[in-house]
Design a protein around this motif. Structure first.
Motif, PDB file in Angstrom:
ATOM      1  N   ARG A  77       0.969  -0.942   0.154  1.00 39.38           N
ATOM      2  CA  ARG A  77       0.109  -0.113  -0.037  1.00 39.38           C
ATOM      3  C   ARG A  77       0.822   1.168   0.056  1.00 39.38           C
ATOM      4  NH1 ARG A  77      -5.079   2.000   2.373  1.00 39.38           N
ATOM      5  NH2 ARG A  77      -4.881   4.098   2.867  1.00 39.38           N
ATOM      6  N   THR A  78       0.615   2.172  -1.051  1.00 41.08           N
ATOM      7  CA  THR A  78       1.448   3.417  -1.063  1.00 41.08           C
ATOM      8  C   THR A  78       0.622   4.465  -1.105  1.00 41.08           C
ATOM      9  OG1 THR A  78       2.975   2.133  -2.616  1.00 41.08           O
ATOM     10  CG2 THR A  78       3.298   4.450  -2.681  1.00 41.08           C
ATOM     11  N   GLU A  79       0.892   5.319   0.160  1.00 41.30           N
ATOM     12  CA  GLU A  79       0.285   6.681   0.275  1.00 41.30           C
ATOM     13  C   GLU A  79       0.900   7.657  -0.222  1.00 41.30           C
ATOM     14  OE1 GLU A  79      -1.164   7.061   4.451  1.00 41.30           O
ATOM     15  OE2 GLU A  79      -2.477   5.282   4.351  1.00 41.30           O
ATOM     16  N   SER A  80       2.238   7.678  -0.031  1.00 37.61           N
ATOM     17  CA  SER A  80       3.010   8.820  -0.685  1.00 37.61           C
ATOM     18  C   SER A  80       4.495   8.542  -0.582  1.00 37.61           C
ATOM     19  CB  SER A  80       2.651  10.312   0.156  1.00 37.61           C
ATOM     20  OG  SER A  80       3.713  11.224  -0.303  1.00 37.61           O
ATOM     21  N   PRO A  81       5.353   8.956  -1.592  1.00 38.28           N
ATOM     22  CA  PRO A  81       6.637   8.683  -1.734  1.00 38.28           C
ATOM     23  C   PRO A  81       7.198   9.386  -0.572  1.00 38.28           C
ATOM     24  CG  PRO A  81       5.936   9.149  -3.945  1.00 38.28           C
ATOM     25  CD  PRO A  81       4.876   9.458  -3.106  1.00 38.28           C
ATOM     26  N   ALA A  82       6.692  10.382  -0.107  1.00 40.54           N
ATOM     27  CA  ALA A  82       7.289  11.208   0.975  1.00 40.54           C
ATOM     28  C   ALA A  82       7.353  10.690   2.205  1.00 40.54           C
ATOM     29  CB  ALA A  82       6.633  12.622   0.882  1.00 40.54           C
ATOM     30  N   LEU A  83       6.475   9.763   2.547  1.00 40.32           N
ATOM     31  CA  LEU A  83       6.002   9.084   3.779  1.00 40.32           C
ATOM     32  C   LEU A  83       7.086   7.778   4.182  1.00 40.32           C
ATOM     33  CD1 LEU A  83       2.132   8.760   3.643  1.00 40.32           C
ATOM     34  CD2 LEU A  83       3.780  10.580   4.955  1.00 40.32           C
TER      35      LEU A  83
ATOM     36  N   THR B 133       8.340   3.997   5.065  1.00 37.25           N
ATOM     37  CA  THR B 133       7.713   2.910   4.505  1.00 37.25           C
ATOM     38  C   THR B 133       7.835   1.748   5.607  1.00 37.25           C
ATOM     39  OG1 THR B 133       7.813   3.303   2.196  1.00 37.25           O
ATOM     40  CG2 THR B 133       7.717   1.043   2.791  1.00 37.25           C
TER      41      THR B 133
ATOM     42  N   ASN C  59       3.588   4.203   4.307  1.00 36.73           N
ATOM     43  CA  ASN C  59       3.280   3.243   3.208  1.00 36.73           C
ATOM     44  C   ASN C  59       3.760   1.903   3.972  1.00 36.73           C
ATOM     45  OD1 ASN C  59       3.316   5.168   1.244  1.00 36.73           O
ATOM     46  ND2 ASN C  59       5.528   5.647   1.366  1.00 36.73           N
TER      47      ASN C  59
ATOM     48  N   ALA D 203      -6.592   6.744   7.022  1.00 37.86           N
ATOM     49  CA  ALA D 203      -5.151   6.662   6.552  1.00 37.86           C
ATOM     50  C   ALA D 203      -3.985   6.099   7.276  1.00 37.86           C
ATOM     51  CB  ALA D 203      -4.672   7.797   5.584  1.00 37.86           C
TER      52      ALA D 203
ATOM     53  N   ARG E  31       7.623  12.224  11.604  1.00 37.37           N
ATOM     54  CA  ARG E  31       8.070  13.097  10.321  1.00 37.37           C
ATOM     55  C   ARG E  31       9.615  13.494  10.469  1.00 37.37           C
ATOM     56  NH1 ARG E  31       4.048  11.293   9.275  1.00 37.37           N
ATOM     57  NH2 ARG E  31       2.123  12.226   8.350  1.00 37.37           N
TER      58      ARG E  31
END
Length: 456
Positions: free
Chosen positions: A79-85, A87, A151, A147, A456
């Protein structure tokens, strides 16, 4: 701050019976990996149980063949939510051990049954109950927030109970597919039933077979005693030259170079065998310079698994022709296992036992994430926030897991949050999951995943 409402939902999910009902469905699949006829059940478990669970988390799911014909397939959900998040990689194994004995009170290993706080069934502790806790925690988090905040990649293998054939090769060939920032997984036991635990790796395992095969058949002890070498006597002395009668390893090459200061500090104050009904550690057994926790989690042990000659139940007056033993070295990071066969052979020859044949067979490799890794301090502070008691940090647990695949092949920090305890009877009749541990484990896993989504 982890929302109290979310943690209350995790508790209620267990208390309501919903978790038990779902676990009963998982246990009903006889996913035994060492029996070819049970591969059908394994495939059904992947298709009917795990795939829908992963898809419900918004994962794209793929089944991959095993590069080793001895092993079963791998299941990967992404499951990919955002490349910036960040994993997260999770892991579990779908297979269980076969049956080796009769369960108490006529219990069926494939039917989940409750007796007070004990939930009996094959796979409840190893590993279906544990990966169900984590899948449920992810599901609760997704339902609450809409959400995850990170990821997700979830890897299931189907041959952990037979040594994880093909897992190392699969991970090496699919580094991009499994690329992540951290592994959070659940297997093995916590320190004890009452203590929330994080462990960072696993000891490795090497089997050492000794064979004293001197002559075909046996010879009468009255006619030949004193002039024919007795292989059983020879074998007993050979074993004692490797590990003495007090459990102390006699071969320096079978020991790690030292007990690192970080490991010693992490184990300070850790009490083992602290659950009612646990065996009491024996005084005078093992290296006297080490605490029981250091011997179990920070050091090497050499155990005799089997030893035999003749028929011990019906002995005859004869010198046996052959004697055999199988020993197991449980070892920690830092031990040079590449030279074990040569070191043991040399030691036996020096002690006058060149007639002892030595065979060495490896299994899981030792590995651990450093105690001072930033992911470790983050996880401990998160679990400390919601646990109602002190949390144990173990540099590694005493048994074997394919942790090296994640640390050495994929280069990940590894955090294991176990939802079982040492007395769970895994691999034996009456395997069970403790309801309080499942309840607390779901709270801790939910908290950990929620904190990752806020990181973050």
């Amino acid at each position: 701050m982890i929302p109290a409402e979310l943690l209350a939902k995790a508790q209620a999910h267990v208390d309501s019976g919903a978790f038990f009902a779902e676990l009963a469905t998982l246990v009903a699949y006889p996913t035994v990996s060492d029996a070819p006829e049970d591969r059908i059940a394994i495939k059904a478990y992947l298709d009917d149980v795990l795939t829908p669970m992963l898809e419900a988390l918004g994962c794209a799911v793929e089944t991959h063949p095993n590069p080793d014909p001895a092993g079963g397939p791998f299941l990967v959900g992404t499951r990919t939510e955002s490349p910036a998040l960040p994993t997260l990689l999770c892991y579990g194994h779908a297979d269980v051990v076969g049956e080796a004995g009769t369960w108490s009170e006529g219990r069926d290993p494939w039917t989940l049954t409750a007796d007070g706080e004990r939930w009996y069934g094959r796979g409840t502790a190893d590993n279906k109950g544990q990966h169900l806790v984590n899948l449920t925690a992810l599901r609760l988090l997704l339902a609450d927030k809409g959400a995850l905040g990170f990821n997700l990649k979830f890897l299931f293998e189907t041959g952990e109970e037979i040594g994880s054939p093909g897992l190392t090769e699969f991970a090496g060939a699919h580094r991009d597919l499994l690329r992540a920032d951290v592994l959070i997984a659940s297997d093995g036991p916590r320190l004890d039933a009452a203590t929330p635990t994080l462990f960072l790796g696993a000891r490795g395992s090497v089997r050492i077979a000794l064979d004293v095969d001197l002559r075909p058949g046996s010879h009468h002890s009255g006619n030949w005693g004193g002039i024919l070498r007795n292989p059983a006597t020879t074998l007993a002395a050979a074993v004692a030259s490797l590990v003495d009668g007090h459990g102390r390893i006699q071969v320096p090459e079978l020991l790690p170079p030292s007990l690192p200061d970080g490991v010693r500090a992490a184990l300070e104050g850790v009490v083992v065998a602290n659950t009612p009904g646990d065996p009491v550690p024996d005084e005078g057994w093992g290296d006297p310079r080490l605490t029981p926790a250091e011997r179990l989690y920070g050091w090497n042990t050499l155990e005799v698994l089997s030893l035999g000659a003749g028929d011990v139940d019906r002995p005859v007056n004869a010198i046996p022709g052959r004697a055999r033993a199988v020993l197991q070295l449980r070892y920690v990071v830092g031990t040079d296992v590449g030279g074990i066969a040569d070191a043991v052979t040399k030691r036996l020859a020096e002690q006058g036992f060149p007639m002892v044949s030595v065979t060495v067979d490896g299994n899981f490799r030792a590995s651990r994430t450093p105690v001072d890794d930033p992911w470790v301090s983050w996880a401990k502070s998160t679990v400390d926030e919601v646990a109602e008691k002190p949390v144990a940090i173990l540099p590694n647990f005493g048994g074997g897991l394919p942790n090296h695949v994640f640390t050495d092949v994929l280069g990940l920090a590894t955090l294991w949050l176990p939802h079982s305890y040492p007395g769970c009877r895994q691999h034996a009749p009456d395997e069970h999951l403790l309801a309080p541990v499942a309840r607390e484990g779901l709270v801790l896993a939910t908290a950990l995943f929620h904190a990752l989504g806020e990181r973050r």
